[in-house]
Design a protein around this motif. Sequence first.
Motif, PDB file in Angstrom:
ATOM      1  N   PRO A  12       0.692  -1.092   0.015  1.00 62.41           N
ATOM      2  CA  PRO A  12       0.018  -0.103  -0.067  1.00 62.41           C
ATOM      3  C   PRO A  12       0.939   1.278  -0.195  1.00 62.41           C
ATOM      4  O   PRO A  12       1.818   1.366   0.662  1.00 62.41           O
ATOM      5  N   VAL A  13       0.570   2.406  -0.837  1.00 60.90           N
ATOM      6  CA  VAL A  13       1.324   3.522  -0.922  1.00 60.90           C
ATOM      7  C   VAL A  13       0.377   4.662  -1.318  1.00 60.90           C
ATOM      8  O   VAL A  13      -0.661   4.466  -2.039  1.00 60.90           O
ATOM      9  N   PHE A  14       0.734   5.740  -0.899  1.00 56.08           N
ATOM     10  CA  PHE A  14      -0.023   6.982  -0.978  1.00 56.08           C
ATOM     11  C   PHE A  14       0.396   7.457  -2.162  1.00 56.08           C
ATOM     12  O   PHE A  14       1.733   7.396  -2.959  1.00 56.08           O
ATOM     13  N   GLU A  15      -0.580   8.244  -2.973  1.00 51.99           N
ATOM     14  CA  GLU A  15      -0.152   8.922  -4.451  1.00 51.99           C
ATOM     15  C   GLU A  15       0.809   9.844  -4.403  1.00 51.99           C
ATOM     16  O   GLU A  15       1.010  10.396  -3.268  1.00 51.99           O
ATOM     17  N   GLU A  16       1.781   9.769  -5.345  1.00 53.42           N
ATOM     18  CA  GLU A  16       3.004  10.709  -5.472  1.00 53.42           C
ATOM     19  C   GLU A  16       4.219  10.082  -4.615  1.00 53.42           C
ATOM     20  O   GLU A  16       5.319  10.619  -4.820  1.00 53.42           O
ATOM     21  N   ALA A  17       3.941   9.055  -4.070  1.00 54.27           N
ATOM     22  CA  ALA A  17       4.998   8.576  -3.187  1.00 54.27           C
ATOM     23  C   ALA A  17       5.979   7.683  -4.154  1.00 54.27           C
ATOM     24  O   ALA A  17       5.409   7.075  -5.084  1.00 54.27           O
ATOM     25  N   PRO A  18       7.217   7.426  -3.524  1.00 52.02           N
ATOM     26  CA  PRO A  18       7.957   6.369  -4.486  1.00 52.02           C
ATOM     27  C   PRO A  18       7.413   4.912  -3.958  1.00 52.02           C
ATOM     28  O   PRO A  18       6.926   4.872  -2.967  1.00 52.02           O
ATOM     29  N   VAL A  19       7.756   3.800  -4.943  1.00 53.67           N
ATOM     30  CA  VAL A  19       7.476   2.560  -4.651  1.00 53.67           C
ATOM     31  C   VAL A  19       8.595   1.755  -5.193  1.00 53.67           C
ATOM     32  O   VAL A  19       9.162   1.949  -6.324  1.00 53.67           O
TER      33      VAL A  19
END
Lengths: 113, 114
Positions: A12-19
Amino acid sequence: AQSVTQLDSQVPVFEEAPVELRCNYSSSVSVYLFWYVQYPNQGLQLLLKYLSGSTLVKGINGFEAEFNKSQTSFHLRKPSVHISDTAEYFCAVSDLGTDKLIFGTGTRLQVFP
Amino acid sequence: DTAVSQTPKYLVTQMGNDKSIKCEQNLGHDTMYWYKQDSKKFLKIMFSYNNKELIINETVPNRFSPKSPDKAHLNLHINSLELGDSAVYFCASSQGILGNQPQHFGDGTRLSIL
């Protein structure tokens, strides 16, 4: 290739974060490496592939992956994710000179606003 | 234009029946594949054909019989369907058998056995 391991079943990750989605493989021979993406109710689409040459491979939709032979890894990265990147991501390997793809179990990338 | 098309998209049937799934590609590729994706999303190769010749034949029950009438078509016939056959079946195609060309996938056929 004998096996492919995708350690993270969900990311799970927030928008505009790196992954970064991790992929490790085991093989006694040289390999080709692929990342595919599967959107809901669709088939798989190729994101990028490594055959030879530069270990940093750029793909579609801003994704890239780095082949690390010593660590037998092929991790997928994106510096800034979008909601539309929400999908299942599969790492796949084939031995050099064969087209038998061995897939990992997939990583579900969930991007939140 | 759909590159790899499968029919039907959904298939609901009873145990013991025989069913077929059809696949066609208009990419001019010479190699076609069938994959099975189980309920946990695990994807595994079943068969591959190159120019109508069987190349890959994984440990699949002999109730599953692929047939390639020409290099643009690869059909899958399944006899005596069992509950464990419930899955999504994907057809794919690529050029050559050396593995350096990407595989193009259809949208899948969701098979449900009642």
